[in-house]
Write an enzyme that holds these catalytic residues in place. Sequence first.
Site, PDB file in Angstrom:
ATOM      1  N   ASN A   1      14.839  11.757  26.240  1.00  0.00           N
ATOM      2  CA  ASN A   1      13.628  10.929  26.255  1.00  0.00           C
ATOM      3  C   ASN A   1      14.093   9.494  26.487  1.00  0.00           C
ATOM      4  O   ASN A   1      14.558   8.825  25.572  1.00  0.00           O
ATOM      5  CB  ASN A   1      12.912  11.083  24.908  1.00  0.00           C
ATOM      6  CG  ASN A   1      11.668  10.215  24.817  1.00  0.00           C
ATOM      7  OD1 ASN A   1      11.357   9.444  25.721  1.00  0.00           O
ATOM      8  ND2 ASN A   1      10.959  10.337  23.711  1.00  0.00           N
TER       9      ASN A   1
ATOM     10  N   ARG B   1      11.509  14.127  29.069  1.00  0.00           N
ATOM     11  CA  ARG B   1      10.144  13.688  28.783  1.00  0.00           C
ATOM     12  C   ARG B   1       9.722  12.692  29.858  1.00  0.00           C
ATOM     13  O   ARG B   1      10.454  11.734  30.133  1.00  0.00           O
ATOM     14  CB  ARG B   1      10.084  13.017  27.423  1.00  0.00           C
ATOM     15  CG  ARG B   1       8.702  12.449  27.165  1.00  0.00           C
ATOM     16  CD  ARG B   1       8.643  11.710  25.858  1.00  0.00           C
ATOM     17  NE  ARG B   1       7.293  11.251  25.627  1.00  0.00           N
ATOM     18  CZ  ARG B   1       6.977  10.023  25.242  1.00  0.00           C
ATOM     19  NH1 ARG B   1       7.922   9.123  25.048  1.00  0.00           N
ATOM     20  NH2 ARG B   1       5.732   9.675  25.051  1.00  0.00           N
TER      21      ARG B   1
ATOM     22  N   HIS C   1       0.087  12.240  24.604  1.00  0.00           N
ATOM     23  CA  HIS C   1       0.448  13.025  23.408  1.00  0.00           C
ATOM     24  C   HIS C   1       0.256  14.530  23.648  1.00  0.00           C
ATOM     25  O   HIS C   1       0.123  15.302  22.704  1.00  0.00           O
ATOM     26  CB  HIS C   1      -0.409  12.641  22.177  1.00  0.00           C
ATOM     27  CG  HIS C   1      -0.133  11.278  21.629  1.00  0.00           C
ATOM     28  ND1 HIS C   1      -1.100  10.533  20.980  1.00  0.00           N
ATOM     29  CD2 HIS C   1       0.990  10.533  21.608  1.00  0.00           C
ATOM     30  CE1 HIS C   1      -0.587   9.385  20.590  1.00  0.00           C
ATOM     31  NE2 HIS C   1       0.687   9.351  20.964  1.00  0.00           N
TER      32      HIS C   1
ATOM     33  N   ARG D   1      -3.191  -1.232  19.018  1.00  0.00           N
ATOM     34  CA  ARG D   1      -4.137  -1.076  20.143  1.00  0.00           C
ATOM     35  C   ARG D   1      -5.563  -0.940  19.621  1.00  0.00           C
ATOM     36  O   ARG D   1      -5.795  -0.269  18.617  1.00  0.00           O
ATOM     37  CB  ARG D   1      -3.789   0.176  20.959  1.00  0.00           C
ATOM     38  CG  ARG D   1      -2.539   0.027  21.789  1.00  0.00           C
ATOM     39  CD  ARG D   1      -2.196   1.327  22.508  1.00  0.00           C
ATOM     40  NE  ARG D   1      -0.825   1.705  22.226  1.00  0.00           N
ATOM     41  CZ  ARG D   1      -0.326   2.936  22.352  1.00  0.00           C
ATOM     42  NH1 ARG D   1      -1.089   3.913  22.786  1.00  0.00           N
ATOM     43  NH2 ARG D   1       0.930   3.176  22.058  1.00  0.00           N
TER      44      ARG D   1
ATOM     45  N   GLU E   1       8.112  17.194  19.295  1.00  0.00           N
ATOM     46  CA  GLU E   1       7.966  17.106  20.752  1.00  0.00           C
ATOM     47  C   GLU E   1       9.228  17.568  21.474  1.00  0.00           C
ATOM     48  O   GLU E   1       9.152  18.162  22.539  1.00  0.00           O
ATOM     49  CB  GLU E   1       7.591  15.670  21.144  1.00  0.00           C
ATOM     50  CG  GLU E   1       6.126  15.377  20.806  1.00  0.00           C
ATOM     51  CD  GLU E   1       5.804  13.900  20.697  1.00  0.00           C
ATOM     52  OE1 GLU E   1       6.255  13.262  19.722  1.00  0.00           O
ATOM     53  OE2 GLU E   1       5.109  13.375  21.574  1.00  0.00           O
TER      54      GLU E   1
END
Length: 410
Positions: A21, A100, A189, A250, A393
């Site tokens: 990743n 990823r 996600h 955010r 993940e």
Amino acid sequence: MTGQDGDAGDTGRVGQVLVLNSGSSSIKYRLIDMGAASPADTGKNGGLVERIGEETSVLVHGGVRVERRFADHEEGLQAVLAAFAEYGPPLDGVGAIGHRVVHGGSRFVEPTLIDDEVERAIEELAPLAPLHNPANLKGIRVARRAFPGLPHVAVFDTAFHGTIPPHARTYAVPREWTEKLGVRRYGFHGTSAAYVSRRAAELLGRPYDEVNTIVLHLGNGASATAVRGGRSVDTSMGLTPLAGLVMGTRSGDVDPALPAYLNRVAGMDLPEIDEALNKRSGLLGMSGANDLREVWKLVDSGDENARLAMDVYGYRLRGYIGAYYAALGHVDAIVFTAGVGENDARTRALAVSGLSRLGIEVDPARNAAHSKEPRVVSPDDAEVTVLVVPTDEELEIARQTAARVAGPLA
Ligand code: ADP
């Protein structure tokens, strides 16, 4: 793919998968043995390189920490390979590399074998993910040079949402924006939502394709996803990861006219507004802290802004649960995951408060119990099972990589 054991059996012949990743100045990695009965994170089979390109970079491999300068991703990856050679485990069983990649656009909705053309396509998607795709690509390029003989597979964060139907992915904007500029909901996600929704079906003891779940991935970034029978049918993030839930920094959903308003009344330009909505909004913008633990401390000290921030956070979550309940028609499980979802009992309780008429509630003692294991936190007789499922993940990327390399499953 319906169960972990089945997957391990089918994909075990790929051997080990090295999952990478790559961020703009970092590489996270994990070596996963797909033949193992439970290919868990042992803490010794992975690590990360950080601060690539800075004066001092850091490599943490298992328990070992090395500080040295790695000028670029090439040097970073070479250091990772050297660490495997020196401290183990050996890499000689690696059958594939899983990467990823954040944005797959409309094209990549499956794990994809990487060749030069796919590399170019990932590069072309950079306008949709300007911070992420170029960084992911750097990792792909150095890893393909380091392991030229192995298959490299890209697993996209957006891919799981490729099944969202047109009515849920289309924005009500001029058609040429949709057709020519790629303006639509993509969602993010997805790898996490795929992993935890399947684990949820396993925990319920039911076939994945018969179970409806609402996944709440609450970390620094946060999203809600409606999953019908193993397929994503809606998600709260959109064209970019700014949409939807309130996040650490955010804003999530705001009136789309907000940028034009700020420009008109305060003379702010678009990059400035974009930066503020992404990095100085959310919990941070409202309360001054972006880590939930800090925000709760402020709440407990009587801070009104923090209280309001959590009220907004909870209200938005409940709104999405209600919306996805309506989208799915029937919900078997609500699944909490990621840093906040896995660890913060208070936020979980806030998210479902007032929803008992929908059959959604938590049992206070179960919800408060600390555990790293997947678990049920709703009462035994609840209509909707509320679960906490730690996400993984890397394992999902390894599994999808192995499945892609092993070919169609029997
Ligand atoms: P990312 O989105 O960066 O992957 P994570 O999933 O690791 O983030 O979640 C990070 C966030 O999880 C932190 O900012 C913090 O707010 C929250 N978090 C982590 N541990 C706890 C905890 N024990 N209690 C409450 N919140 C926590």
